[in-house]
Design a protein around this motif. Structure first.
Motif, PDB file in Angstrom:
ATOM      1  N   UNK A  14     -19.625  -5.159   3.500  1.00 44.65           N
ATOM      2  CA  UNK A  14     -19.432  -3.935   4.279  1.00 44.65           C
ATOM      3  C   UNK A  14     -19.744  -2.652   3.515  1.00 44.65           C
ATOM      4  N   UNK A  15     -20.357  -2.773   2.350  1.00 41.43           N
ATOM      5  CA  UNK A  15     -20.632  -1.603   1.532  1.00 41.43           C
ATOM      6  C   UNK A  15     -21.838  -0.840   2.105  1.00 41.43           C
ATOM      7  N   UNK A  16     -21.692   0.466   2.271  1.00 40.46           N
ATOM      8  CA  UNK A  16     -22.749   1.234   2.932  1.00 40.46           C
ATOM      9  C   UNK A  16     -23.655   2.013   2.002  1.00 40.46           C
ATOM     10  N   UNK A  17     -23.595   1.716   0.707  1.00 40.50           N
ATOM     11  CA  UNK A  17     -24.400   2.492  -0.250  1.00 40.50           C
ATOM     12  C   UNK A  17     -25.684   1.744  -0.578  1.00 40.50           C
ATOM     13  N   UNK A  18     -26.807   2.226  -0.041  1.00 45.51           N
ATOM     14  CA  UNK A  18     -28.043   1.451  -0.217  1.00 45.51           C
ATOM     15  C   UNK A  18     -29.081   2.148  -1.091  1.00 45.51           C
ATOM     16  N   UNK A  19     -28.674   3.237  -1.759  1.00 41.28           N
ATOM     17  CA  UNK A  19     -29.658   3.958  -2.551  1.00 41.28           C
ATOM     18  C   UNK A  19     -30.194   3.104  -3.695  1.00 41.28           C
ATOM     19  N   UNK A  20     -29.272   2.451  -4.396  1.00 40.57           N
ATOM     20  CA  UNK A  20     -29.674   1.591  -5.515  1.00 40.57           C
ATOM     21  C   UNK A  20     -30.614   0.491  -5.060  1.00 40.57           C
ATOM     22  N   UNK A  22     -32.569   0.459  -2.523  1.00 44.09           N
ATOM     23  CA  UNK A  22     -33.887   0.994  -2.149  1.00 44.09           C
ATOM     24  C   UNK A  22     -34.719   1.320  -3.385  1.00 44.09           C
ATOM     25  N   UNK A  23     -34.070   1.836  -4.419  1.00 45.05           N
ATOM     26  CA  UNK A  23     -34.795   2.147  -5.655  1.00 45.05           C
ATOM     27  C   UNK A  23     -35.325   0.856  -6.289  1.00 45.05           C
ATOM     28  N   UNK A  24     -34.501  -0.175  -6.296  1.00 43.51           N
ATOM     29  CA  UNK A  24     -34.937  -1.465  -6.839  1.00 43.51           C
ATOM     30  C   UNK A  24     -36.098  -2.022  -6.015  1.00 43.51           C
ATOM     31  N   UNK A  25     -35.968  -1.912  -4.686  1.00 42.09           N
ATOM     32  CA  UNK A  25     -37.032  -2.423  -3.808  1.00 42.09           C
ATOM     33  C   UNK A  25     -38.362  -1.744  -4.141  1.00 42.09           C
ATOM     34  N   UNK A  26     -38.326  -0.431  -4.322  1.00 43.39           N
ATOM     35  CA  UNK A  26     -39.564   0.295  -4.645  1.00 43.39           C
ATOM     36  C   UNK A  26     -40.105  -0.100  -6.005  1.00 43.39           C
ATOM     37  N   UNK A  27     -39.196  -0.225  -6.981  1.00 47.04           N
ATOM     38  CA  UNK A  27     -39.643  -0.564  -8.338  1.00 47.04           C
ATOM     39  C   UNK A  27     -40.307  -1.946  -8.360  1.00 47.04           C
ATOM     40  N   UNK A  28     -39.737  -2.886  -7.620  1.00 48.27           N
ATOM     41  CA  UNK A  28     -40.315  -4.235  -7.595  1.00 48.27           C
ATOM     42  C   UNK A  28     -41.659  -4.228  -6.871  1.00 48.27           C
ATOM     43  N   UNK A  62     -27.213  -6.372  -4.057  1.00 50.15           N
ATOM     44  CA  UNK A  62     -26.675  -5.107  -4.541  1.00 50.15           C
ATOM     45  C   UNK A  62     -25.333  -4.858  -3.871  1.00 50.15           C
ATOM     46  N   UNK A  63     -24.341  -4.503  -4.685  1.00 49.23           N
ATOM     47  CA  UNK A  63     -23.003  -4.334  -4.117  1.00 49.23           C
ATOM     48  C   UNK A  63     -22.189  -3.329  -4.923  1.00 49.23           C
ATOM     49  N   UNK A  64     -21.596  -2.397  -4.227  1.00 49.64           N
ATOM     50  CA  UNK A  64     -20.771  -1.408  -4.911  1.00 49.64           C
ATOM     51  C   UNK A  64     -19.347  -1.379  -4.379  1.00 49.64           C
ATOM     52  N   UNK A  65     -18.983  -2.370  -3.583  1.00 47.21           N
ATOM     53  CA  UNK A  65     -17.668  -2.333  -2.954  1.00 47.21           C
ATOM     54  C   UNK A  65     -16.588  -3.007  -3.796  1.00 47.21           C
ATOM     55  N   UNK A  66     -17.016  -3.758  -4.820  1.00 49.24           N
ATOM     56  CA  UNK A  66     -16.033  -4.459  -5.643  1.00 49.24           C
ATOM     57  C   UNK A  66     -15.811  -5.902  -5.227  1.00 49.24           C
ATOM     58  N   UNK A  67     -16.477  -6.318  -4.151  1.00 49.01           N
ATOM     59  CA  UNK A  67     -16.249  -7.689  -3.662  1.00 49.01           C
ATOM     60  C   UNK A  67     -17.275  -8.676  -4.190  1.00 49.01           C
ATOM     61  N   UNK A  68     -17.921  -8.319  -5.338  1.00 45.39           N
ATOM     62  CA  UNK A  68     -19.020  -9.153  -5.838  1.00 45.39           C
ATOM     63  C   UNK A  68     -18.594 -10.576  -6.199  1.00 45.39           C
ATOM     64  N   UNK A  69     -17.351 -10.731  -6.722  1.00 45.87           N
ATOM     65  CA  UNK A  69     -16.939 -12.080  -7.124  1.00 45.87           C
ATOM     66  C   UNK A  69     -16.992 -13.034  -5.923  1.00 45.87           C
ATOM     67  N   UNK A  70     -16.557 -12.566  -4.777  1.00 47.91           N
ATOM     68  CA  UNK A  70     -16.587 -13.396  -3.577  1.00 47.91           C
ATOM     69  C   UNK A  70     -18.003 -13.478  -2.997  1.00 47.91           C
ATOM     70  N   UNK A  71     -18.606 -12.309  -2.749  1.00 50.26           N
ATOM     71  CA  UNK A  71     -19.837 -12.296  -1.960  1.00 50.26           C
ATOM     72  C   UNK A  71     -21.044 -12.854  -2.729  1.00 50.26           C
ATOM     73  N   UNK A  72     -21.168 -12.513  -4.012  1.00 51.30           N
ATOM     74  CA  UNK A  72     -22.288 -13.054  -4.799  1.00 51.30           C
ATOM     75  C   UNK A  72     -22.170 -14.583  -4.919  1.00 51.30           C
ATOM     76  N   UNK A  73     -20.950 -15.047  -5.199  1.00 52.50           N
ATOM     77  CA  UNK A  73     -20.806 -16.499  -5.399  1.00 52.50           C
ATOM     78  C   UNK A  73     -20.906 -17.261  -4.077  1.00 52.50           C
ATOM     79  N   UNK A  74     -20.551 -16.608  -2.963  1.00 48.54           N
ATOM     80  CA  UNK A  74     -20.771 -17.249  -1.656  1.00 48.54           C
ATOM     81  C   UNK A  74     -22.252 -17.562  -1.464  1.00 48.54           C
TER      82      UNK A  74
END
Lengths: 131, 313
Positions: A14-20, A22-28, A62-74
């Motif tokens: 549910x994290x709404x911060x997509x700037x990072x 988008x920057x990664x997408x452009x760099x890749x 990419x995640x800035x909400x703090x829920x990375x332990x759950x969501x990344x490993x899911x």
């Protein structure tokens, strides 16, 4: 035979911060990769199903909400279930040092925090892409 | 039969995805699979969706797909975005507007970069249409890159071509009429809740009046508001009517024949270019001819004749 690295850039949860992201997408893209950008609020199933259809080599979360332990490993869990361990998973965002070993154990091969140079991520992906 | 081909025919998503990758990379492995599946193709209705940047093509495709799914039909979507001619990379973002379709088993979406092709498509698109068709999709939609004036290749592959416009293009319609405005089987004025829709409709309709004199079918002009799901059912009706028209007027077979002609030309072009410019036998010779042209020791026509002469002898 011409091969291109295909990367899915996704923002789980549910994290709404997509700037990072988008920057990664452009760099890749600028590094010659094909980047499938899917936007905000992705569920684990959406991410993995998109990775199947797009036949990507890499999933960049990419995640800035703090829920990375759950969501990344899911995501890595579902990939394992579907026998898609040949997809390289990397993650970025505000991730405490202490969480990194466990994420790596779960199959998130690269973790990139704030301030990482995009070149570092490009190099990591090129070096570690599995197929 | 090739293993991956037989899995594609069963509709296995991962095999479909993998074969598309192989075809995109012009891998020799894809060739034998493509040979196997051809006799199983021809059942899907192929819809080309083209239009200017920001006209709402992706959202329209999402809404059309939802409607087709309600009818129990399976849908394949090919969404093409431009590849950077400088880095070779591409940012493929059409899925952002289609995310609600991501977990539907009856929908397969593939994003593709143009990889150097002009004309709004990508070289492997013919293969991908065949793959999705063979995998059992009833409808295959091809979304071109956002077009300007000359990107009209989509008609080579589509049974029905939609040209998507938006209100407020104003005189721009006049300037694009020479290319894009000649290829529509159906015009869609999307975002019809915006101001200026009457003027846009009037301009398109007057173009249609002139263009369809002496023709047995008048190109319909429809309005849609994709975001509110308005006009979508009507658009599908029009697509079905066009499909019936193609079959009744015996143009369907002729049009499909043109697609296969374009596909054949593309395969030969790719192989030939590969043979001349990438295979080691020719590469050195080509390089030295280019050097000679640069030094004015040779003209480009003589150089081209020399290369072709070597192939044709």
């Amino acid at each position: 035979m011409e091969r291109k690295i295909r990367v899915l850039v996704a923002k789980p949860g549910l994290d709404g911060h997509d700037r990072g992201a988008k920057i990664i997408a452009r760099a890749l893209r600028d590094a010659g990769m094909e980047v499938i950008y899917t936007g905000l609020h992705q569920t684990t199933e959406m991410i993995v199903e998109t990775a199947v259809q797009e036949d990507v080599n890499v999933i960049a979360l990419s995640l800035l909400s703090g829920a990375h332990m759950t969501l990344f490993t899911d995501v890595t869990k579902l990939l394992k279930e579907k026998k898609m361990e040949d997809v390289l998973v990397v993650g970025g965002g505000v991730i405490p040092e202490d969480d990194i070993p466990e994420l790596k154990k779960a199959g998130v091969s690269g973790i990139f925090g704030p301030g990482t140079h995009t070149e570092t991520i490009v190099k990591f992906i090129k070096k570690n892409v599995k197929r | 039969m090739n293993d991956i081909a037989s899995k594609v025919l069963k509709g296995d998503a991962r095999s479909i995805a993998r074969l598309i990758t192989l075809a995109e990379n012009s891998s020799p492995e894809s060739t034998s699979a493509m040979k196997d599946i051809h006799s199983h193709t021809g059942n899907a209705h192929v819809i080309g969706i083209t239009g200017v940047m920001g006209s709402g093509k992706s959202t329209l495709i999402c809404e059309l797909t939802r409607e087709y799914r309600k009818q129990g039909l399976e849908v394949g979507i090919i969404a093409i975005d431009p590849t950077s001619p400088f880095s070779g990379g591409a940012l493929l973002g059409d899925r952002v507007r289609m995310m609600e379709l991501a977990t539907d088993d009856g929908v397969f979406i593939r994003s593709m970069g143009t990889r150097g092709m002009l004309g709004g498509l990508t070289s492997a698109v013919y293969d991908v249409v065949e793959i999705l068709d063979a995998s059992g999709k009833d409808i295959v939609m091809v979304e071109t890159v956002g077009v300007g004036q000359a990107e009209v290749d989509v008609i080579k592959i589509a049974d029905t071509t939609l040209v998507v416009l938006v209100p407020g293009l104003g005189d721009a319609i006049q300037t694009i009429k020479a290319g894009v405005m000649e290829i529509a089987d159906i015009y869609v004025v999307n975002k019809a809740d915006r101001s200026g829709v009457e003027q846009t409709l009037a301009e398109v309709e007057s173009l249609v009046e002139i263009a369809c004199i002496n023709k047995d079918r008048k190109t319909p002009v429809l309005t849609t508001i994709s975001k509110e799901n308005k006009g979508i059912a009507e658009l599908i009706d029009e697509i079905n009517k066009h499909s019936d028209y193609l079959k009744k007027s015996n143009t369907f077979e002729a049009q499909r024949r043109k697609r296969y002609e374009a596909e054949l030309v593309e395969i030969i072009r790719k192989r030939l270019m590969n043979f001349i410019f990438d295979e080691s036998t020719f590469k050195g010779k080509v390089e030295s001819l280019i050097d000679q042209i640069s030094k004015k020791e040779l003209d480009p026509y003589t150089a081209a004749e020399e290369i072709l002469g070597r192939i044709l002898k």
